[in-house]
Write a protein that holds these residues in place. Structure first.
Motif, PDB file in Angstrom:
ATOM      1  N   ASP A 441       0.872  -1.205   0.203  1.00  0.00           N
ATOM      2  CA  ASP A 441       0.062  -0.138  -0.192  1.00  0.00           C
ATOM      3  C   ASP A 441       1.030   1.096   0.159  1.00  0.00           C
ATOM      4  N   GLU A 442       0.900   1.996  -1.032  1.00  0.00           N
ATOM      5  CA  GLU A 442       2.039   2.935  -1.312  1.00  0.00           C
ATOM      6  C   GLU A 442       1.875   4.062  -0.270  1.00  0.00           C
ATOM      7  N   GLY A 443       2.998   4.233   0.523  1.00  0.00           N
ATOM      8  CA  GLY A 443       2.845   5.350   1.651  1.00  0.00           C
ATOM      9  C   GLY A 443       2.604   4.689   2.930  1.00  0.00           C
ATOM     10  N   ARG A 444       2.265   3.350   3.046  1.00  0.00           N
ATOM     11  CA  ARG A 444       1.986   2.599   4.114  1.00  0.00           C
ATOM     12  C   ARG A 444       2.922   1.439   4.598  1.00  0.00           C
ATOM     13  N   GLY A 445       3.282   0.912   3.286  1.00  0.00           N
ATOM     14  CA  GLY A 445       4.280  -0.299   3.753  1.00  0.00           C
ATOM     15  C   GLY A 445       3.920  -1.351   2.749  1.00  0.00           C
ATOM     16  N   THR A 446       4.866  -2.206   3.057  1.00  0.00           N
ATOM     17  CA  THR A 446       4.890  -3.758   2.260  1.00  0.00           C
ATOM     18  C   THR A 446       5.089  -4.761   2.868  1.00  0.00           C
ATOM     19  N   THR A 447       4.443  -5.864   2.433  1.00  0.00           N
ATOM     20  CA  THR A 447       4.512  -7.331   2.730  1.00  0.00           C
ATOM     21  C   THR A 447       4.959  -8.156   1.894  1.00  0.00           C
ATOM     22  N   PHE A 448       6.143  -8.936   2.179  1.00  0.00           N
ATOM     23  CA  PHE A 448       6.523 -10.004   1.240  1.00  0.00           C
ATOM     24  C   PHE A 448       6.079 -11.390   2.068  1.00  0.00           C
ATOM     25  N   THR A 449       5.400 -12.193   1.453  1.00  0.00           N
ATOM     26  CA  THR A 449       5.000 -13.339   1.763  1.00  0.00           C
ATOM     27  C   THR A 449       5.761 -14.628   1.211  1.00  0.00           C
ATOM     28  N   VAL A 450       6.625 -15.620   1.801  1.00  0.00           N
ATOM     29  CA  VAL A 450       7.230 -16.390   1.241  1.00  0.00           C
ATOM     30  C   VAL A 450       6.717 -17.983   1.634  1.00  0.00           C
TER      31      VAL A 450
END
Length: 458
Positions: A441-450
């Motif tokens: 979510d641009e401006g809020r953060g990122t989640t990478f899921t493996v």
């Protein structure tokens, strides 16, 4: 010469329609003709029975016959193409078409009935009550000819079937043309677009909003996605070449200038200057190593050094190694890991987590928060790296695992962020038969899921 899709569809649909129309017309005619013949046969049998019953009613007892009734019966028989000869119980002829009366009646008919070799003769006993009063010899043709009215009916029927077949053929031709055109045009247009893509031409997005056929719509959408990806790949390659040229040009220019100055005697050859030149050479070597890293990783993917270990222990060690970086940037790193055993290449999996965690630290602002999470769902181990950093634009998410792709390319990368790290990560995860997904979510953060299987199937 290969025919077009339109011609194939048109020929197949039209040929199938013609075959079905011909078969239907043939079966219709055969069925109608057979039923008509059955009708004529039943009618002949009824007429014969009527003639016999009429002849029997002409007997008035004591060997007396009503000649008028007999004449009517003979006349009706001639209308039905039957010759009738009647004899009494003693074998005496009562009446026949060969008698003077019968010949007179036959001469008054509109048609001439002449027995042939293929005619049948049938003997029918005549009764008055229970008494045998004689025998009727009925001669009739083996094949019942049509009357003129019946022949006209058959001809009209054949003409009607032929006209209906011709009309249906025309309709089938029009429908075959429309269907073939409807199916082939979007496919031909899509084929032309793929040829343009193969030729390297920059094409826009095809019009798909009016396409009602699901499969054709999906095909056009897939080609649009392919065109967009290829265009983005071309842009990435151009950007990569430009970035590499810049990265290589800077140390080479420095090396060239320093070496020329030393050769011309402008600068004195000193350990300090040689050490500076050596750093530029190391910088070039590091850049080449980054470029080769991806190919090396992909080539060794099938040679994983598998071992069984606790995923929580691995994540704990990695988080400890990142303490200096997170403290320096003043961000919080939270470890929320479950103790689960996994079969994988420990070193390569550590490389994956390290790369993703380094990106999270890099793009998370001061006082930000990063979470390193692991859990087990059925037979899979889930590893998540969450941050509340600047995020990734939605239109860039599909390309971040591509080689040399950078969300924000910069010419001042200083050998960092060359767009290779995530491509290496994707390659290692694929080698483990796993999957990696990203949500941002641009401006809020990122989640990478493996997502990794708990054990490898080799």
């Amino acid at each position: 010469m290969k025919r077009t899709l339109f011609s194939h569809l048109f020929i197949y649909i039209l040929s199938g329609s013609i075959l079905m129309i011909s078969l239907f017309s043939f079966l219709t005619f055969q069925l109608t003709e057979n039923r008509f013949d059955d009708y004529l046969s039943d009618r002949f049998i009824n007429e014969r029975e009527t003639v016999i019953e009429t002849i029997e009613t002409a007997y008035d007892g004591e060997s007396q016959w009503d000649r008028e009734i007999l004449s009517g019966a003979i006349q009706n028989a001639m209308h039905s193409h039957m010759f009738v000869r009647i004899v009494d119980a003693d074998g005496n002829e009562i009446i026949s078409q060969s008698s003077p009366m019968g010949q007179h009646m036959r001469g008054m008919q509109m048609i001439e009935v002449l027995p042939g070799e293929d005619w049948f003769e049938e003997e029918v006993d005549l009764f008055s009550g229970e008494n045998n009063i004689g025998t009727a010899f009925i001669t009739y043709p083996g094949f019942q000819d049509y009357t003129s009215e019946e022949e006209e009916f058959i001809e009209d029927l054949i003409l009607l079937i032929a006209l209906m077949g011709l009309l249906t053929f025309v309709i089938a031709g029009v429908m075959a043309y429309l269907i073939s055109r409807r199916l082939s045009r979007p496919i031909a247009a899509t084929s032309e677009r793929t040829q343009q893509i193969a030729q390297g031409r920059d094409i826009g997005e095809a019009e798909t909003k009016d396409e009602k056929i699901s499969e054709l719509f999906q095909l056009q959408q897939s080609v649009n996605v392919l065109a967009a990806r290829l265009a983005e790949q071309k842009r990435i390659r151009n950007q990569m070449v430009s970035d590499l040229a810049h990265e290589v040009r800077t140390p080479l220019t420095t090396l060239q200038g320093n070496v020329e100055a030393m050769l011309d005697g402008v600068w004195e050859v000193t350990p300090e200057r040689l050490n500076s030149l050596n750093r530029q050479v190391i910088r070039l070597a590091h850049l080449v190593q980054l470029i080769d890293q991806l190919d090396d990783t992909e080539n060794t993917n099938k040679q994983l050094n598998l071992e069984t270990f606790d995923i929580k222990e691995l994540l704990s060690n990695i988080s400890i190694s990142f303490e200096p970086q997170v403290n320096e940037k003043q961000v919080t790193l939270n470890l929320k890991a479950q103790s689960e055993m996994i079969e994988a290449d420990r070193n390569k999996l550590e490389q994956v987590i390290t790369n993703l965690l380094a990106n999270a630290v890099k793009f998370t602002p001061e006082d930000g928060e990063i979470s390193l999470i692991s859990k087990r769902i059925k037979n899979e181990i889930i590893i998540m790296i969450q941050d509340n950093g600047k995020g990734i634009p939605e239109d860039k998410l599909d390309y971040i695992f591509e080689r040399f792709y950078q969300v924000e390319p910069s010419r001042n990368s200083k050998l960092q962020g060359q767009g290779i790290g995530l491509a290496v990560v994707k390659s290692i995860i694929d080698a483990h038969q796993g999957d990696i997904r990203v949500e941002s979510d641009e401006g809020r953060g990122t989640t990478f899921t493996v997502v990794l299987p708990e054990s490898q199937k080799i």
